[in-house]
Motif scaffolding. Structure first.
Motif, PDB file in Angstrom:
ATOM      1  N   GLU A   1       5.395  -0.832  -4.685  1.00 30.08           N
ATOM      2  CA  GLU A   1       5.092   0.237  -3.751  1.00 30.08           C
ATOM      3  C   GLU A   1       4.980   1.564  -4.492  1.00 30.08           C
ATOM      4  O   GLU A   1       5.560   1.759  -5.556  1.00 30.08           O
TER       5      GLU A   1
ATOM      6  N   HIS B   1      -2.118  -6.193  -4.591  1.00 29.33           N
ATOM      7  CA  HIS B   1      -1.420  -5.011  -5.061  1.00 29.33           C
ATOM      8  C   HIS B   1      -1.302  -3.966  -3.957  1.00 29.33           C
ATOM      9  O   HIS B   1      -1.872  -4.117  -2.880  1.00 29.33           O
ATOM     10  N   GLN B   2      -0.560  -2.903  -4.259  1.00 30.18           N
ATOM     11  CA  GLN B   2      -0.332  -1.853  -3.268  1.00 30.18           C
ATOM     12  C   GLN B   2      -0.925  -0.517  -3.683  1.00 30.18           C
ATOM     13  O   GLN B   2      -1.359   0.249  -2.839  1.00 30.18           O
ATOM     14  N   THR B   3      -0.897  -0.200  -4.980  1.00 27.19           N
ATOM     15  CA  THR B   3      -1.364   1.106  -5.428  1.00 27.19           C
ATOM     16  C   THR B   3      -2.385   0.951  -6.547  1.00 27.19           C
ATOM     17  O   THR B   3      -2.396  -0.056  -7.263  1.00 27.19           O
TER      18      THR B   3
ATOM     19  N   VAL C   1      -3.244   4.792  -2.273  1.00 27.53           N
ATOM     20  CA  VAL C   1      -2.620   3.740  -1.481  1.00 27.53           C
ATOM     21  C   VAL C   1      -3.482   3.527  -0.241  1.00 27.53           C
ATOM     22  O   VAL C   1      -3.735   4.470   0.516  1.00 27.53           O
TER      23      VAL C   1
ATOM     24  N   TYR D   1      -4.363   2.086   3.517  1.00 26.96           N
ATOM     25  CA  TYR D   1      -3.708   1.636   4.739  1.00 26.96           C
ATOM     26  C   TYR D   1      -4.739   0.938   5.625  1.00 26.96           C
ATOM     27  O   TYR D   1      -5.951   1.116   5.475  1.00 26.96           O
TER      28      TYR D   1
ATOM     29  N   PHE E   1       0.482   0.407   5.696  1.00 26.43           N
ATOM     30  CA  PHE E   1      -0.084   0.070   4.401  1.00 26.43           C
ATOM     31  C   PHE E   1      -0.370  -1.422   4.285  1.00 26.43           C
ATOM     32  O   PHE E   1       0.238  -2.250   4.963  1.00 26.43           O
TER      33      PHE E   1
ATOM     34  N   ASN F   1      -1.284  -4.737   1.429  1.00 33.62           N
ATOM     35  CA  ASN F   1      -1.508  -5.289   0.104  1.00 33.62           C
ATOM     36  C   ASN F   1      -2.964  -5.740   0.057  1.00 33.62           C
ATOM     37  O   ASN F   1      -3.453  -6.374   0.989  1.00 33.62           O
TER      38      ASN F   1
END
Length: 304
Positions: A54, A74-76, A150, A152, A159, A161
């Motif tokens: 995160e 992934h997240q970012t 990031v 969403y 958010f 993944n």
């Protein structure tokens, strides 16, 4: 006899330290002109890399979760990497929250994210975060800063993944653009939910544009912030509907402002998203329209 043995042992040690029997070509200098070990350096991130973890505004020395954006959940995603210079780099610790150095770095983050996406990031399903080294890395020489995006899944900032990059998300078919939404409320002018909805499907809201407040200190009074946002967004919506002035006059449509977070404001992000909202009486809950209302002025939108 025991004392003689001890003395003899000392003599052997002294002879050894004295260098008797030194090989030819050895000068007895311990360094012997060896090159110095290279100075330890902290890692530097790179743009276009994604992370499994995160978003966190402080980096704690872990690049192990870096991954190929195309392959991993992934997240970012890092969209830009810059560096502090001059007096900002000479500090004994990373620049403090609210400092001019952070504002300058975040300004570069916003510009770079616009370039990366292909449009104003505020109109995308993306948030932009500034990442700085922690105190230990800074002491070790790290002077970089990282700009992370990031994504969403909706305008409620939930958010996701994801696989793939956010790069070019506002180009071509604009897959990351915020367009139309379905808003729910409590009947008292307070929004309870916002779901992104294709404009050709029943919805009751549409992004009209962005309002950026004048530079200045964070307005601590909630009513002051609300008035600033409402007045700014009314002008944006009025222009979107096709009115020449800053007043949106309609029996069918109103507006909603979304934004103004103190932490973001102190970084220089004073932007609100401005939505046109279709109403059914005093609530948006029962209203459903189709298509865009751009240029409609005071006309009735197409009902779903």
């Amino acid at each position: 006899m025991r004392r003689w043995w001890a003395l003899a042992a000392v003599a052997v040690v002294l002879l050894a330290l004295g260098g008797c029997g030194r090989p030819a070509g050895v000068d007895g200098d311990l360094t012997n002109a060896w090159a110095a070990f290279p100075k330890a350096r902290t890692p530097v991130p790179v743009a276009g890399v994604c992370y499994l973890k995160e978003y966190d505004s402080t980096w704690y020395g872990d690049f192990d979760s870096a991954t190929d954006c195309r392959l991993s959940h992934h997240q970012t995603e890092t969209v830009y990497v810059g560096a502090f210079t001059g007096a900002d780099a000479d500090r004994s610790a990373p620049p403090l929250a609210g400092s001019a150095a952070r504002r300058t770095a975040y300004g570069q983050c916003q510009k770079s994210t616009d370039d990366y996406l292909g449009g104003d990031w505020q109109s995308a399903k993306v948030l932009v975060g500034l990442v700085l080294p922690d105190d230990k890395a800074w002491t070790g020489g790290a002077r970089w800063y990282r700009c992370d995006a990031v994504q969403y899944k909706d305008s409620d900032y939930n958010f996701v993944n994801r696989y793939g990059s956010v790069k070019d998300g506002l180009r071509g078919s604009r897959p990351l653009a915020v367009t139309c939404v379905t808003v729910t409320d409590d009947g008292k002018n307070s929004v309870t939910g916002t779901d992104d909805t294709p404009c050709d499907q029943p919805h009751n809201g549409e992004l009209a544009g962005l309002f950026t407040a004048p530079d200045g200190a964070w307005p601590a009074n909630e009513n002051t912030r609300r008035d600033m946002a409402n007045n700014g967004c009314e002008a944006v919506v009025a222009h979107f509907l096709g009115y020449p002035g800053d007043k949106a006059i309609s029996n069918y449509l109103g507006w909603m402002a979304q934004g103004f977070i103190e932490e973001q404001w102190n970084l220089g992000d004073r932007t609100e998203r401005c939505f046109v909202i279709a109403f059914n009486g005093k609530s948006a809950n029962g209203a459903r329209i189709l298509g865009s209302v751009k240029g409609l002025r005071g006309g009735a939108p197409k009902k779903a």
